[in-house]
Design a protein around this motif. Sequence first.
Motif, short mmCIF file in Angstrom:
data_model
loop_
_atom_site.label_atom_id
_atom_site.label_comp_id
_atom_site.label_asym_id
_atom_site.label_seq_id
_atom_site.Cartn_x
_atom_site.Cartn_y
_atom_site.Cartn_z
N GLU A 1 0.74 -1.32 -0.05
CA GLU A 1 -0.42 -0.24 0.29
C GLU A 1 1.07 1.19 -0.23
O GLU A 1 -0.06 2.42 -0.62
CB GLU A 1 -0.74 -0.26 1.02
CG GLU A 1 -1.60 0.99 1.15
CD GLU A 1 -3.56 0.55 2.38
OE1 GLU A 1 -3.46 2.09 2.77
OE2 GLU A 1 -2.97 0.11 2.64
N LYS A 2 1.87 1.17 0.95
CA LYS A 2 3.09 2.20 0.85
C LYS A 2 4.35 1.71 0.16
O LYS A 2 4.72 0.82 0.71
CB LYS A 2 3.25 2.38 2.19
CG LYS A 2 1.93 3.86 2.13
CD LYS A 2 1.86 4.09 3.58
CE LYS A 2 1.18 5.20 4.34
NZ LYS A 2 1.30 5.51 5.03
N GLY A 3 5.38 2.18 -1.15
CA GLY A 3 6.47 2.09 -0.86
C GLY A 3 7.59 2.77 -0.81
O GLY A 3 6.79 4.01 -1.96
N ARG A 4 8.48 2.70 -1.66
CA ARG A 4 9.77 3.70 -1.48
C ARG A 4 11.05 3.63 -2.81
O ARG A 4 10.94 1.74 -1.93
CB ARG A 4 10.42 4.17 -0.52
CG ARG A 4 11.39 5.20 -0.01
CD ARG A 4 12.22 6.14 0.84
NE ARG A 4 11.83 5.31 2.32
CZ ARG A 4 12.55 5.21 3.20
NH1 ARG A 4 12.96 5.43 2.61
NH2 ARG A 4 12.16 4.60 4.08
N TRP B 1 -4.13 0.60 -15.05
CA TRP B 1 -3.26 1.09 -13.93
C TRP B 1 -2.96 2.15 -14.47
O TRP B 1 -3.03 2.32 -15.89
CB TRP B 1 -1.84 0.01 -13.37
CG TRP B 1 -2.64 -1.16 -13.10
CD1 TRP B 1 -2.27 -2.46 -13.37
CD2 TRP B 1 -1.51 -1.26 -11.42
NE1 TRP B 1 -2.62 -3.28 -12.70
CE2 TRP B 1 -1.77 -2.70 -11.57
CE3 TRP B 1 -1.45 -0.67 -10.07
CZ2 TRP B 1 -1.96 -3.36 -10.28
CZ3 TRP B 1 -1.36 -1.73 -9.60
CH2 TRP B 1 -1.38 -2.76 -9.47
N ARG B 2 -2.79 3.68 -14.09
CA ARG B 2 -2.48 5.03 -14.28
C ARG B 2 -1.01 5.59 -12.99
O ARG B 2 -1.87 4.90 -11.23
CB ARG B 2 -3.64 5.33 -14.52
CG ARG B 2 -4.73 5.83 -13.43
CD ARG B 2 -5.58 6.87 -14.29
NE ARG B 2 -6.18 7.40 -12.83
CZ ARG B 2 -6.99 6.93 -12.36
NH1 ARG B 2 -7.82 6.04 -12.83
NH2 ARG B 2 -8.11 7.92 -12.17
N ILE B 3 -0.98 5.86 -12.98
CA ILE B 3 -0.09 7.16 -12.03
C ILE B 3 -0.86 8.34 -12.38
O ILE B 3 -0.57 9.07 -13.44
CB ILE B 3 0.97 7.60 -12.14
CG1 ILE B 3 2.21 6.02 -12.67
CG2 ILE B 3 2.57 7.60 -11.47
CD1 ILE B 3 3.35 5.85 -13.25
N ILE B 4 -0.64 9.07 -11.16
CA ILE B 4 -1.47 10.61 -10.83
C ILE B 4 -0.65 11.43 -11.54
O ILE B 4 -0.07 12.34 -11.26
CB ILE B 4 -1.90 10.69 -9.17
CG1 ILE B 4 -3.03 9.92 -9.06
CG2 ILE B 4 -2.83 11.86 -9.30
CD1 ILE B 4 -4.40 9.68 -10.15
N ILE C 1 -0.88 5.81 -7.22
CA ILE C 1 -0.58 4.91 -8.29
C ILE C 1 -2.61 4.54 -7.79
O ILE C 1 -2.40 3.62 -7.08
CB ILE C 1 0.14 4.05 -8.46
CG1 ILE C 1 1.70 4.63 -8.52
CG2 ILE C 1 0.09 2.56 -9.12
CD1 ILE C 1 2.59 2.92 -8.05
N VAL C 2 -3.03 3.74 -9.44
CA VAL C 2 -4.62 3.58 -9.12
C VAL C 2 -4.52 1.96 -9.67
O VAL C 2 -4.05 2.47 -10.63
CB VAL C 2 -5.46 4.47 -9.17
CG1 VAL C 2 -7.14 4.51 -9.59
CG2 VAL C 2 -5.41 6.09 -8.86
N VAL D 1 0.83 4.36 -2.74
CA VAL D 1 1.25 5.45 -2.74
C VAL D 1 3.08 5.45 -2.81
O VAL D 1 3.20 4.20 -1.50
CB VAL D 1 1.34 6.31 -1.15
CG1 VAL D 1 2.56 7.49 -0.99
CG2 VAL D 1 0.04 6.86 -1.49
N VAL D 2 3.68 5.45 -3.30
CA VAL D 2 5.07 4.93 -3.66
C VAL D 2 6.09 6.66 -4.31
O VAL D 2 5.48 7.01 -4.80
CB VAL D 2 5.19 4.45 -4.71
CG1 VAL D 2 6.88 3.87 -5.74
CG2 VAL D 2 4.51 2.92 -5.16
#
Length: 124
Positions: free
Chosen positions: A40-43, A70-73, A100-101, A112-113
């Motif tokens: 769900e969260k990454g870095r 998939w898409r990136i905001i 990211i959705v 969230v990345v």
Amino acid sequence: MLMFKNVTGCSVIIAAMLFAMACSTSIKTGPLSRITITPEKGRVYVGQSINLAARGYDDKGNMIKVSPNWRIINSKTGVLNKSDGDNVSFTGKFYGVNRIVAEYKGVKGNAVVEVVKSNTSWGK
């Protein structure tokens, strides 16, 4: 119902085993109610990638196979290796935070990345 004694003297009931084998183990799922993305969260550092997986669930928590788009905001900070399917990889290009959705049949999941320049703590 068949019963017999095995070599240790214990009775074994065959009917229960046959019944269990004849029963279907499939679960009837309801309509898709939510999608989760793992992690769900990454870095990642600039130039590194992270794998993301989408899973769909009905309102009772039963898993449903999904193949979301998939898409990136904030697409200026990274790219996805593909835009559909249940697994994708995100590669960081510039530092920043991305939402990211994954969307399938009108249901969306979010992750969230964060792309960082160097070894820093999450959220700094």
